[in-house]
Design a protein around this motif. Structure first.
Motif, mmCIF file in Angstrom:
data_model
loop_
_atom_site.group_PDB
_atom_site.id
_atom_site.type_symbol
_atom_site.label_atom_id
_atom_site.label_comp_id
_atom_site.label_asym_id
_atom_site.label_seq_id
_atom_site.Cartn_x
_atom_site.Cartn_y
_atom_site.Cartn_z
ATOM 1 N N GLN A 2 52.542 44.229 33.491
ATOM 2 C CA GLN A 2 53.878 43.894 33.978
ATOM 3 C C GLN A 2 54.476 45.054 34.765
ATOM 4 N N SER A 3 54.274 46.287 34.304
ATOM 5 C CA SER A 3 54.783 47.451 35.032
ATOM 6 C C SER A 3 54.198 47.518 36.433
ATOM 7 N N ALA A 4 52.898 47.237 36.539
ATOM 8 C CA ALA A 4 52.256 47.248 37.853
ATOM 9 C C ALA A 4 52.786 46.112 38.722
ATOM 10 N N LEU A 5 52.983 44.934 38.127
ATOM 11 C CA LEU A 5 53.513 43.802 38.889
ATOM 12 C C LEU A 5 54.930 44.084 39.387
ATOM 13 N N ASP A 6 55.720 44.772 38.587
ATOM 14 C CA ASP A 6 57.077 45.124 39.007
ATOM 15 C C ASP A 6 57.043 45.988 40.268
ATOM 16 N N GLN A 7 56.084 46.932 40.315
ATOM 17 C CA GLN A 7 55.954 47.766 41.513
ATOM 18 C C GLN A 7 55.546 46.933 42.721
ATOM 19 N N ILE A 8 54.574 46.050 42.534
ATOM 20 C CA ILE A 8 54.083 45.228 43.643
ATOM 21 C C ILE A 8 55.171 44.288 44.144
ATOM 22 N N ASN A 9 55.871 43.637 43.233
ATOM 23 C CA ASN A 9 56.864 42.633 43.607
ATOM 24 C C ASN A 9 58.140 43.226 44.188
ATOM 25 N N SER A 10 58.283 44.537 44.092
ATOM 26 C CA SER A 10 59.433 45.185 44.731
ATOM 27 C C SER A 10 59.206 45.382 46.224
ATOM 28 N N GLY A 11 57.972 45.102 46.687
ATOM 29 C CA GLY A 11 57.635 45.253 48.096
ATOM 30 C C GLY A 11 57.777 43.952 48.858
ATOM 31 N N SER A 12 57.018 43.855 49.951
ATOM 32 C CA SER A 12 57.140 42.694 50.841
ATOM 33 C C SER A 12 56.340 41.495 50.353
ATOM 34 N N THR A 13 55.340 41.715 49.498
ATOM 35 C CA THR A 13 54.533 40.614 48.970
ATOM 36 C C THR A 13 54.789 40.458 47.479
ATOM 37 N N ILE A 14 54.567 39.256 46.985
ATOM 38 C CA ILE A 14 54.875 38.967 45.584
ATOM 39 C C ILE A 14 53.684 38.275 44.927
ATOM 40 N N ILE A 15 53.354 38.731 43.723
ATOM 41 C CA ILE A 15 52.361 38.051 42.884
ATOM 42 C C ILE A 15 53.132 37.222 41.872
ATOM 43 N N GLU A 16 52.987 35.910 41.948
ATOM 44 C CA GLU A 16 53.772 35.021 41.099
ATOM 45 C C GLU A 16 53.164 34.829 39.716
ATOM 46 N N ALA A 17 51.906 35.189 39.525
ATOM 47 C CA ALA A 17 51.252 34.987 38.233
ATOM 48 C C ALA A 17 51.879 35.879 37.170
ATOM 49 N N SER A 18 51.913 35.383 35.938
ATOM 50 C CA SER A 18 52.442 36.160 34.819
ATOM 51 C C SER A 18 51.395 37.165 34.350
ATOM 52 N N PRO A 19 51.810 38.193 33.610
ATOM 53 C CA PRO A 19 50.831 39.162 33.094
ATOM 54 C C PRO A 19 49.750 38.506 32.241
ATOM 55 N N TYR A 20 50.121 37.489 31.466
ATOM 56 C CA TYR A 20 49.133 36.836 30.612
ATOM 57 C C TYR A 20 48.085 36.103 31.444
ATOM 58 N N ILE A 21 48.501 35.455 32.528
ATOM 59 C CA ILE A 21 47.558 34.777 33.413
ATOM 60 C C ILE A 21 46.652 35.795 34.091
ATOM 61 N N ILE A 22 47.223 36.936 34.475
ATOM 62 C CA ILE A 22 46.414 38.015 35.070
ATOM 63 C C ILE A 22 45.360 38.480 34.069
ATOM 64 N N PHE A 23 45.769 38.661 32.820
ATOM 65 C CA PHE A 23 44.832 39.101 31.787
ATOM 66 C C PHE A 23 43.705 38.090 31.598
ATOM 67 N N LEU A 24 44.061 36.809 31.492
ATOM 68 C CA LEU A 24 43.036 35.780 31.308
ATOM 69 C C LEU A 24 42.087 35.736 32.500
ATOM 70 N N GLY A 25 42.631 35.845 33.698
ATOM 71 C CA GLY A 25 41.789 35.819 34.887
ATOM 72 C C GLY A 25 40.861 37.010 34.984
ATOM 73 N N SER A 26 41.285 38.145 34.429
ATOM 74 C CA SER A 26 40.466 39.367 34.516
ATOM 75 C C SER A 26 39.282 39.349 33.557
ATOM 76 N N LEU A 27 39.305 38.453 32.561
ATOM 77 C CA LEU A 27 38.241 38.442 31.559
ATOM 78 C C LEU A 27 36.870 38.138 32.165
ATOM 79 N N LYS A 28 36.823 37.390 33.261
ATOM 80 C CA LYS A 28 35.526 37.075 33.870
ATOM 81 C C LYS A 28 34.881 38.299 34.510
ATOM 82 N N TYR A 29 35.654 39.393 34.629
ATOM 83 C CA TYR A 29 35.104 40.643 35.161
ATOM 84 C C TYR A 29 34.989 41.729 34.083
ATOM 85 N N SER A 30 35.183 41.368 32.824
ATOM 86 C CA SER A 30 35.154 42.365 31.735
ATOM 87 C C SER A 30 33.714 42.660 31.336
#
Length: 651
Positions: A290-318
């Motif tokens: 979430q801290s990283a998403l806050d930094q990204i979303n303060s810029g010109s582009t926005i990631i709409e996914a929640s931290p939990y969705i990001i975590f679940l999506g990252s599992l395929k690369y674990s």
């Protein structure tokens, strides 16, 4: 009468004009109206936060709680809250720092610490530990060295001797009073007491005897340990201490080396806790993302996914956590080992279960041997252990619901995600302390009720169990003290700086993995590594992906890969570091020589890490189905074991 009213009116106007003039002029402040709170240490090239404190709030109120301040010749407007205003400063050379407000002036000579010095303490500890095979003195040397470096560059003008003493009265004391650290110490101590009681009352021996009917060979004994490690997935500390202490008598009997037991315990605990959906790690991981998403979303582009969705999506690369678990299973099923672990296993089969002297072994077994003449009953051990396991889960759920009652009452969220969110919001320290306390109480009451031990003997056994944890607690306190030093000296910033520059998109996940491993290895903290690297690498990965011309969907895959690599690299570095708390706990729980554990585990961890880096890079270069990546990677690990591994003995 009218002239008098006019005179009073003109006088009031004059006063208002005078006050208004004062309110726009910082000259109302005198040299006694302010003080400056400076950081203890300023590091070359890094911003530090200082605080300007106003002692006259009435004058500050006239200025609207703002003041024009001249800092090193640069005029700034500072906003005050409760009489305090923070400001940032950075120095890259020796120079005075000056602050001027009205009649107040402060000048302080600043000598910033070169950033490269921040890696000296952890590298010294690692070098001494590996060279002299003694971790306590190595940790002490590293802490003292770091304290002297900090004192030399301190703005408080500490003498070197005072700085040396701060290693004790500051860093070690702070490590002991931290509530999380105290919780770990208490939990470890209570687990030691439980193990001692269920050993003395014969419960542990009965469990070993029962399991031995099926686990009657080195292979089956290791398999039983592996499955138990997978089963206690919700917390790495609980996993390490419960599995290590529970399985040690059985693996000793089957002549499985303490080094191999430590490896199985250590390399199932963190990997399974890192990727399971309901663990004590979830809350920290989601917070960092979430801290990283806050930094990204303060810029010109926005990631709409929640931290939990990001975590679940990252599992395929674990790759590293999954490959670590599979690699261990392959070693067990093939009955093969290589490197220092092969030597340890061969020696255990031929001469005994570990590398201690026979006298040490005799004392060890006598200390926890069942009371003579009692009836062995496995429920004396199973019930207290179940109380710890189920009590921890119940405590996690209870504290999670208490922290966020709305999450439990929500009807639109699937049960699995709801439960994961609740566990993520839980207080794992409370849950572990509650469960271990009740576990010890139950162990004592069972021993007394079944008359296997008197109440007094149960208490004495508990105290003996507490004593066994003292060596590990000493190492833990020293490791935490070193971690506090490396944080103050910005060791992670130096290591992160090594990766700065223009990186190719495909290299981002691999670089993140290696950087996280390096930070975790040097600091001994996988959680600390995640806290540091997530906010650095995730925004960097997203920005570089978009700047390279990638579409958002492709950039998201690089982002997810990078997210998983922070966690995976942190676990790898933690497995290899002799100053890691979980590595230390694994040595403690299995009663394995700590440096032998590190020496025998590291080749296996690095082997898996190399394969993980390979598939991390391939998945960023080529679009391959994630399941195929895992299948090919497991096949490669099987090939490595077949080519490098040697059979210890035939079952």
């Amino acid at each position: 009468m009218i002239p008098r009213i006019k005179s009073l009116l003109f006088a009031a106007i004059a006063v208002l004009v005078s006050v208004s003039a004062l309110a726009q002029d910082e000259s109302i402040f005198t040299r006694d109206d302010f003080s400056v709170q400076l950081p203890h240490l300023i590091v070359d090239g890094l911003e530090s936060s200082a605080t300007l404190v106003c002692n006259d709030l009435d004058k500050l109120y006239l200025l609207g709680n703002e003041a024009q301040v001249v800092i090193n010749g640069e005029r700034k407007t500072l906003s005050f809250q409760d009489g305090k205003a923070e400001f940032l400063m950075a120095f890259d050379r020796n120079e005075p720092m000056s602050i001027k407000v009205g009649g107040f002036t402060s000048v302080k000579d600043v000598t910033p610490m070169p950033l490269w010095l921040s890696v000296v303490p952890p590298l010294l500890v690692i070098a001494l530990a590996l060279a002299f095979k003694e971790v306590v003195s190595s940790l002490i040397a590293g802490i003292f060295t770091g304290a002297i470096i900090v004192a030399n560059y301190s703005l408080d003008s500490e003498g070197l001797f005072t700085g040396l003493l701060s290693a004790i009265d500051t860093y070690m004391v702070e490590a002991m009073v931290d509530s999380g650290h105290v919780s770990v110490i208490l939990f470890s101590t209570l687990i030691g007491g439980i193990v001692a009681v269920i050993s003395k009352n014969g419960g542990m021996q009965a469990v070993v005897d029962r399991i031995s009917r099926k686990a009657n060979s080195p292979k089956s004994g290791q398999l039983a340990t592996w499955f138990l490690g997978i089963g206690i997935f919700f917390d790495d500390y609980a996993n390490t201490l419960v599995v290590g202490n529970t399985m040690r008598p059985l693996t000793d009997r089957l002549k499985i080396s303490r080094e191999k037991l430590s490896y199985i315990v250590d390399s199932t605990a963190a990997p399974i806790a890192a990727i399971a959906l309901i663990t004590t790690w979830i809350g920290a991981e989601l917070g960092y993302i979430q801290s990283a998403l806050d930094q990204i979303n303060s810029g010109s582009t926005i990631i709409e996914a929640s931290p939990y969705i990001i975590f679940l999506g990252s599992l395929k690369y674990s790759f590293y956590p999954v490959f670590a678990l599979v690699f261990m299973l392959i070693l067990i099923l093939r009955n093969r080992d290589f490197g220092p672990m092969y030597k340890a296993e061969k020696k255990a089969r031929e001469a005994g279960f570990h590398s201690q002297t026979e006298s040490d072994t005799a004392v060890d077994l006598e200390e926890f041997a069942p009371q003579k003449g009692i009836e062995l009953n496995m429920w004396n051990a199973i019930i207290p252990i179940l109380v710890v396991i189920l009590g921890t889960v119940a405590g996690l759920v209870y504290t999670g619901i208490d922290a966020d009652p709305a999450a439990w009452r929500s009807v639109d969220v699937p049960f699995g995600r709801k439960l994961s969110t609740i566990i993520g919001n839980s207080d794992s320290y409370k849950a572990l302390l509650w469960s271990s306390t009740f576990g010890l109480i139950v162990a004592v009451l069972l021993s007394t009720a079944r008359k296997t031990l008197t109440f007094g003997d149960s208490i004495l056994a508990s105290i003996e169990g507490f004593k066994t944890m003292v060596p590990a607690i000493v190492i833990l306190i020293l490791a935490w003290s070193l971690a506090a030093l490396t944080d103050q000296m910005h060791t992670a910033d130096y290591l992160a700086g090594l990766a700065e520059g223009r990186l190719a998109v495909w290299a981002l996940p691999a670089v993140t993995f290696l950087l996280s491993a390096l930070v975790a290895f040097s600091t001994g903290s996988s959680w600390g590594t995640m806290a540091i690297i997530y906010p650095i690498m995730l925004p960097l990965a997203w920005a570089i992906s978009l700047e390279s011309g990638m579409e958002a969907a492709s950039a998201m895959e690089i982002f997810l890969n990078t997210t998983s690599c922070v966690l995976a690299g942190a676990v790898l570095g933690d497995h290899c570091s002799p100053i890691s708390d979980t590595t230390i706990l694994s040595s403690l729980a299995t009663r394995c020589d700590h440096l032998q554990h590190v020496k025998t585990q590291m080749p296996y961890a690095l082997t898996v890490g190399l394969v993980a880096v390979l598939f991390t890079t391939l998945s960023a270069l080529v679009s391959i189905p994630w399941l195929l990546n895992y299948i090919i990677g497991m096949g490669l690990l099987y090939l490595v074991v077949s080519l490098l591994g040697k059979k210890v003995t035939a079952d």
